[in-house]
Each structure stands twice: as C-alpha cells, then as structure tokens.
Write an enzyme that holds these catalytic residues in place. Structure first.
Site, short mmCIF file in Angstrom:
data_model
loop_
_atom_site.label_atom_id
_atom_site.label_comp_id
_atom_site.label_asym_id
_atom_site.label_seq_id
_atom_site.Cartn_x
_atom_site.Cartn_y
_atom_site.Cartn_z
N CYS A 131 46.38 -70.33 89.19
CA CYS A 131 46.73 -71.51 88.41
C CYS A 131 46.40 -72.79 89.18
CB CYS A 131 48.22 -71.46 88.07
SG CYS A 131 48.80 -72.93 87.22
N CYS A 134 49.06 -75.54 88.91
CA CYS A 134 50.26 -75.34 89.74
C CYS A 134 49.97 -75.60 91.21
CB CYS A 134 50.77 -73.90 89.63
SG CYS A 134 50.71 -73.22 87.99
N ASP A 135 48.82 -75.16 91.69
CA ASP A 135 48.60 -75.11 93.14
C ASP A 135 47.50 -76.02 93.67
OD1 ASP A 135 50.59 -73.15 93.27
OD2 ASP A 135 49.15 -71.57 92.81
#
Ligand code: NAP
Length: 312
Positions: A131, A134-135
């Site tokens: 992701c 997200c990261d």
C-alpha cells in the site's frame, strides 16, 4: 433473526446496505478487518462518476457509510469467523456474536497477492509493503522498487514519486498491462524507470530491506538492485476461505455467480471483487452491490409469500 446480513464494507457492501436499508430490510453490515475495503488504501479515485476532481478512498468510504446509515443500515465493526450455509436460517459467527439470517450478501473483496519469495514475509512492514498510500511517506528521498505491470503498479508507483527519489518498476514481461493513460504518465515521469522481463527471486536485508535479487526471465541472468522499499502490486486473491466447501468457487477461488449476483445457494448473493476477477473497479463493485440487495429483497419477498400462513 436478521432479514439480511452483509459481510464486508467496501463499495459493494455499503452500496448493498444503502439499497437494502431503503427496501426496509434493516440490514446488518459486518465491516470486517479492513473497514471500507481496498478503496481506503487508494490515495485518489479519479474514475468514480460524480467526483470530477477525484476523491480520496477514505473520504469516499466516509460518504458511503454516512449514506447507508442515513437509511438505517447498522454497521458493526466486527469480523466474521465462520458461516454455516447448510442450515436455514444461515448462521454467521463473528468475534463477538452469533447471528441468524434469512439471506446473506457476501462482499468480502480480495487481498493483495503475495510474491511468495524468501524475505517477503520477514520484511513485511520493514520495507515490504502492499500500500503506497499507507507507507509511501516513510521512503522520503529513497530508492524504492514497485513490482507488477498493471494499473495498480503504475498508479501506486506514480504516487510514490511524491516521496521517493527514484521508483524502479519491475515487470515480468516487456509489455505493460496498465491502461494507456497511466503508461503515458509513467513514461513521462523522470523519477520512474523500468526493468523489463524480470522477476524478484529474493528480498534482501538485515533489520530492514536493503535490496532485491532479480532474474531476467529471457536471459536467466541474475542481478542485485539496492532499494530500501519494495511495493508489491501483482493482483489480488479473493477472500473466500469462509465459503470453501459451502458455495461454488471457480478455479481461482472467486465465488461463482449468475448475472443476477446469485451464488450456487438460494438466498446467498455475492457482489464486488469477491466474485469479479475481471473488472474490479469501485464503480462495478458498487453496481453489483445494488444488484445483490435488489435480488435479496426479491428473494425475501418470495420466501415470505411461500411461508405457510400462521394459524391462530
Ligand atoms: P492486474 O491488472 O491483475 O495486474 C497484475 C500485474 O502483476 C500484471 O502486470 C501481472 O503480470 C503481474 N503479476 C501477477 N502475478 C505476478 C507474479 N507472481 N510475479 C510478478 N508479476 C506478477 O492487477 P492490478 O494492477 O492490481 O489491477 C486490478 C484491477 O484494478 C484492474 O482491473 C485494474 O484496471 C484496476 N485498477 C484500476 C486503477 C485505475 O483505474 N487507476 C488503479 C488500480 C487498479 P502480467 O501482466 O504478465 O500478467
């Protein structure tokens, strides 16, 4: 006893909830361990009609949820552990309750496919990610690799250029599967480079990812690429383990439905990615969610018409 339980809270599940709530079926949505589903991992959705300037996945989830609750859908932050579809009413067991329901709408979606190479499991969360939204932030000014050649790889790879100094997309063929518009954007971006005809054999590192061992599938030559992050976007596998042996699944594990979202079992409907290996779009998931709720409503109406009249 519930009229209808919806398992999953992505665009398919919540659209089913909106329709079922408006049909006065008082639906119960079990949100699952990733409320909102995969759209919430998407930074920007540009192709959902009605949002000409794009919308973040999280924002879209919030709107869907608000709309479903407005009509009375109950959304439980719970996880389904088991279902029994061999009995009527069906039984749905969650981490905190056991429910009985006359009909079931399955909208459990799919999960990112893993590479299944050494190092992947060990370094998940320490350099291996599925992701970018997200990261990506953790890879400021670093060199990262993206694996895959579809829309997700290019979309997420382009998103990563906001943070990373360099994004190397590694694809197992020399032709991308991604849409032309994303290809054009990727080829134009100076931070993006491609390695063709190549697969990852191992993810290397100690505390965190340091690099990849690669193999060219045409020449057989192996090489090493130093990167501090690896983002894997090689497709998805449907979340159907709960239904194995109870519903007909295809060879890849997707729930088999007819053109009306009906599964092999009357009263059980499936919508969204869990039954769709082909389109897998938020808009098509939402569309099949609406269909499943309409079909559930028809099924329940027929069921109550068939039920013997109460004697008194
Ligand atoms: P996908 O279209 O199935 O592409 C998966 C990619 O991973 C393919 O390029 C495939 O290679 C490669 N791959 C599969 N298994 C592999 C393995 N074991 N090792 C190395 N490479 C492997 O999946 P996706 O990109 O996640 O897209 C899924 C759906 O969502 C699609 O319908 C897509 O259009 C949609 N989507 C749309 C957008 C957008 O519109 N902006 C964004 C994201 C996703 P091959 O090409 O050789 O098969």
């Amino acid at each position: 006893m519930e009229e209808v339980i919806i398992i999953g809270s992505g665009p398919a599940g919540l659209t089913a909830a909106i329709y079922a709530a408006r049909a006065r079926l008082n639906p119960l949505v079990i949100a699952g361990n990733e409320p909102g589903g995969q759209v919430t991992l998407t930074n920007e959705i540009e192709n959902f009609p009605g949002f000409p300037d794009g919308i973040s996945g999280m924002e879209m989830y919030g709107l869907f949820q608000r709309q479903a609750e407005r009509f009375g859908a109950r959304i439980e932050p719970d996880i389904v552990e088991a279902v029994d579809l061999k009995v009527r009413p069906f039984v749905v067991k969650t981490t905190s309750s056991v429910y009985e329901t006359k009909s079931l709408i399955i909208a459990t979606g799919s999960a990112p496919r893993r590479l299944n190479v050494p190092g992947e499991k060990e370094f998940t969360g320490r350099g291996v990610s599925y992701c970018a939204t997200c990261d990506g932030f953790f890879f400021q000014d670093q060199h990262v690799a993206v694996i895959g050649g579809g829309d997700s790889a290019l979309d997420e790879g382009l998103f990563l250029t906001r943070f990373a100094s360099r994004v190397t997309i590694i694809h197992r063929r020399d032709q991308l599967r991604a849409s032309k518009i994303l290809q054009e954007r990727a080829f134009k971006n100076r931070k993006v480079e491609f390695i063709w005809d190549t697969v990852v054999e191992e993810i290397l590192g100690e505390e965190a990812v340091k690099g990849l061992r690669l193999r060219n599938v045409k020449t057989g030559q192996t090489s090493q690429l130093d990167v501090s992050g690896v983002f894997v976007f090689i497709g998805h596998v449907p979340n159907t383990s709960l239904f194995e042996g109870q519903l007909e699944l295809d060879a890849n594990g997707y729930i088999v439905t007819d053109r009306y979202t009906r599964t092999s079992l009357p009263g059980v409907f499936a919508c969204g990615d869990v039954q769709d290996p082909r389109y897998r779009q938020a808009i098509t998931a939402a569309g099949t969610g609406a269909m499943a709720a309409i079909e559930a409503e028809r099924y329940l109406a027929e069921l109550s018409a068939e039920a013997p009249a109460a004697t008194g």
